[in-house]
Design a protein around this motif. Structure first.
Motif, short mmCIF file in Angstrom:
data_model
loop_
_atom_site.label_atom_id
_atom_site.label_comp_id
_atom_site.label_asym_id
_atom_site.label_seq_id
_atom_site.Cartn_x
_atom_site.Cartn_y
_atom_site.Cartn_z
N SER A 91 -12.27 2.78 9.47
CA SER A 91 -10.81 2.78 9.68
C SER A 91 -10.12 3.18 8.38
CB SER A 91 -10.34 1.40 10.17
OG SER A 91 -10.75 0.38 9.27
N ASN A 92 -8.82 2.95 8.33
CA ASN A 92 -8.03 3.30 7.16
C ASN A 92 -7.81 2.06 6.27
OD1 ASN A 92 -7.41 6.15 7.61
ND2 ASN A 92 -6.36 5.42 9.45
N THR A 93 -7.36 2.32 5.03
CA THR A 93 -7.14 1.25 4.07
C THR A 93 -5.67 1.17 3.67
OG1 THR A 93 -9.36 1.57 3.17
CG2 THR A 93 -7.80 0.33 1.82
N LEU A 94 -5.09 0.00 3.82
CA LEU A 94 -3.74 -0.25 3.33
C LEU A 94 -3.82 -0.57 1.83
CD1 LEU A 94 -2.26 -2.55 6.13
CD2 LEU A 94 -1.39 -0.30 5.49
N LEU A 95 -3.08 0.16 1.02
CA LEU A 95 -3.11 -0.09 -0.41
C LEU A 95 -2.16 -1.24 -0.77
CD1 LEU A 95 -3.26 3.55 -1.81
CD2 LEU A 95 -5.13 2.00 -1.16
N VAL A 96 -2.64 -2.08 -1.67
CA VAL A 96 -1.93 -3.32 -2.04
C VAL A 96 -1.82 -3.40 -3.56
CG1 VAL A 96 -2.05 -5.84 -1.99
CG2 VAL A 96 -2.71 -4.52 0.04
N ALA A 97 -0.69 -3.91 -4.04
CA ALA A 97 -0.51 -4.18 -5.47
C ALA A 97 0.39 -5.39 -5.63
CB ALA A 97 0.11 -2.97 -6.17
N ASP A 98 -0.03 -6.31 -6.49
CA ASP A 98 0.77 -7.51 -6.77
C ASP A 98 1.11 -8.30 -5.51
OD1 ASP A 98 0.84 -6.83 -9.52
OD2 ASP A 98 2.53 -5.48 -9.15
N GLY A 99 0.14 -8.37 -4.59
CA GLY A 99 0.33 -9.17 -3.38
C GLY A 99 1.26 -8.56 -2.35
N LYS A 100 1.56 -7.27 -2.49
CA LYS A 100 2.45 -6.61 -1.52
C LYS A 100 1.89 -5.25 -1.13
CE LYS A 100 6.62 -8.78 -3.42
NZ LYS A 100 7.96 -8.55 -4.04
N LEU A 101 2.26 -4.79 0.07
CA LEU A 101 1.87 -3.45 0.49
C LEU A 101 2.63 -2.43 -0.35
CD1 LEU A 101 1.85 -3.72 4.40
CD2 LEU A 101 0.07 -4.33 2.77
N THR A 102 1.92 -1.39 -0.76
CA THR A 102 2.56 -0.34 -1.56
C THR A 102 3.28 0.69 -0.69
OG1 THR A 102 0.64 1.13 -1.54
CG2 THR A 102 0.73 -0.55 -3.28
N GLY A 103 2.99 0.67 0.61
CA GLY A 103 3.54 1.70 1.50
C GLY A 103 2.68 2.94 1.55
N LYS A 104 1.47 2.86 1.00
CA LYS A 104 0.55 3.99 0.96
C LYS A 104 -0.74 3.67 1.73
CE LYS A 104 3.22 6.32 -1.90
NZ LYS A 104 3.92 7.57 -1.47
N VAL A 105 -1.35 4.74 2.23
CA VAL A 105 -2.64 4.63 2.90
C VAL A 105 -3.69 5.30 2.03
CG1 VAL A 105 -3.93 5.13 5.01
CG2 VAL A 105 -1.46 4.76 5.13
N GLY A 106 -4.85 4.65 1.89
CA GLY A 106 -5.92 5.25 1.11
C GLY A 106 -6.43 6.53 1.74
N GLU A 107 -6.83 7.46 0.91
CA GLU A 107 -7.42 8.72 1.39
C GLU A 107 -8.95 8.61 1.38
OE1 GLU A 107 -5.94 11.34 2.55
OE2 GLU A 107 -3.82 11.02 1.99
N PRO A 108 -9.64 9.36 2.27
CA PRO A 108 -9.08 10.22 3.30
C PRO A 108 -8.60 9.41 4.50
CG PRO A 108 -11.47 10.23 3.44
CD PRO A 108 -11.12 9.40 2.23
N PRO A 134 4.90 -8.61 1.88
CA PRO A 134 3.86 -9.47 1.32
C PRO A 134 2.58 -9.43 2.17
CG PRO A 134 5.97 -10.59 1.33
CD PRO A 134 6.15 -9.35 2.15
N THR A 135 1.45 -9.50 1.52
CA THR A 135 0.18 -9.43 2.23
C THR A 135 -0.04 -10.64 3.15
OG1 THR A 135 -0.91 -10.42 0.30
CG2 THR A 135 -0.94 -8.01 0.50
N GLU A 136 0.71 -11.69 2.94
CA GLU A 136 0.65 -12.84 3.85
C GLU A 136 0.89 -12.42 5.28
OE1 GLU A 136 3.03 -17.03 4.78
OE2 GLU A 136 3.69 -15.70 3.17
N ALA A 137 1.69 -11.37 5.47
CA ALA A 137 1.98 -10.88 6.82
C ALA A 137 0.73 -10.36 7.51
CB ALA A 137 3.05 -9.79 6.77
N LEU A 138 -0.23 -9.86 6.75
CA LEU A 138 -1.49 -9.41 7.33
C LEU A 138 -2.24 -10.59 7.95
CD1 LEU A 138 -2.63 -7.04 4.46
CD2 LEU A 138 -2.10 -6.30 6.78
N GLU A 139 -2.32 -11.68 7.22
CA GLU A 139 -3.01 -12.88 7.73
C GLU A 139 -2.31 -13.43 8.96
OE1 GLU A 139 -5.81 -13.93 6.84
OE2 GLU A 139 -6.16 -13.19 4.80
N ARG A 140 -1.00 -13.44 8.94
CA ARG A 140 -0.25 -13.97 10.08
C ARG A 140 -0.43 -13.07 11.30
NH1 ARG A 140 5.66 -15.31 7.81
NH2 ARG A 140 5.92 -16.12 9.93
#
Length: 297
Positions: A197-214, A141-147
């Motif tokens: 820096s890099n971008t963490l991809l998010v969907a439905d309030g959760k990390l997708t496990g993917k990094v944005g390119e490039p 969950p993206t809440e972990a980013l805030e924490r």
């Protein structure tokens, strides 16, 4: 050409006898040391010298100081102050590796931290290691980013470094293999002009496990340094970079003043300037700033 050897120690850790011993060691090799100039009494001093190469002077100083907790750097007296600061974030501007701390909320901190350690020491390809680690966090969950952000601590001296260089006309930017969620907040907090820096991809309030390119990697850090210097019409000699990991090494070696800050062994061994014992204010002393000129941030 006149050169300057700067020595920085934890407050009160540098004394006149240290400088006297160092002057004697330089004189024994035919150098002509001048009168020490205290930038911060008991903490930082400049020792001008001629007749010896900068690298030789640093080697002499390290032997003369016999393992004392002193950071040092020798360079030409002219052009010491830099007009561009490009800084790594994790374990440099902030004390932690934010991805490792984020992984704690998935119960994977130790596993991911080991991959981080190997990547930062140059044992693993940075891009592959990043993709692997982020993939392990799919569904978090993206809440972990805030924490994680709430627990992130700024490194001692970082605020002073940015505030002082910015007040003296330097452009200050973060370049990180980490993530925009954190670099944007750090940049806002400390007053950096920009962050990359890099971008963490998010969907439905959760990390997708993917990094944005490039993906921003070692080569991209060096490219960012060169691009910003060109945009600002600066030679690389007028730039300062700082970082701790293998993905920082290319930009550290290319800058006029490239500093390995409490760095991984492979980085510390390859960088001319190192800070192992003091905080990020050392980068200001290396540029000849006096304590009275350093802003609190």
């Amino acid at each position: 050409m006149s050169q300057i050897l700067t020595l920085v120690a934890p407050a009160g850790g540098l004394a006149a006898p240290d400088l006297a011993r160092l002057r004697s060691a330089l004189e024994a090799l035919g150098a002509l040391p001048g009168t020490p100039d205290w930038l911060s009494p008991g903490e930082a001093a400049d020792l001008p010298f001629t007749g010896l190469a900068a690298d030789q002077a640093m080697a002499v100083a390290r032997r003369a100081l016999a393992g004392a907790p002193v950071d040092l750097y020798a360079q030409p007296a002219e052009g010491r102050r830099k007009s561009l600061l490009l800084a790594d974030m994790d374990s440099t501007i902030v004390t932690s590796e934010t991805l490792d701390e984020l992984a704690a909320y998935a119960g994977l901190k130790e596993r991911i931290a080991e991959i981080t350690r190997r990547s930062m020491n140059g044992e693993l390809d940075f891009r592959q290691a990043l993709v692997e680690r982020v993939g392990m966090l799919a569904g978090l969950p993206t809440e972990a980013l805030e924490r994680t952000w709430a627990e992130t601590q700024v490194t001692a001296g970082a605020a002073a470094l940015v505030a002082t260089m910015r007040a003296n006309g330097a452009h200050c930017a973060i370049v990180s293999g980490g993530f925009t969620f954190f670099t944007g907040r750090v940049a806002d907090k400390l007053g950096f002009h920009a962050h990359y820096s890099n971008t963490l991809l998010v969907a439905d309030g959760k990390l997708t496990g993917k990094v944005g390119e490039p993906i921003l990697d070692r080569d991209a850090k060096l490219a960012t340094l060169k691009r910003l210097a060109a945009e600002l019409a600066l030679p690389l000699s007028a730039t300062l970079t700082v970082g701790d990991g293998a993905n920082d090494l290319a930009m550290i070696q290319a800058a006029g003043l490239g500093v390995a800050f409490r760095a991984k062994p492979v980085v510390a061994a390859a960088a001319r300037a190192r800070v192992d014992h003091t905080d990020l204010r050392a980068l200001l002393f290396f540029q000849g700033y006096r304590a009275a000129e350093i802003l609190p941030g």
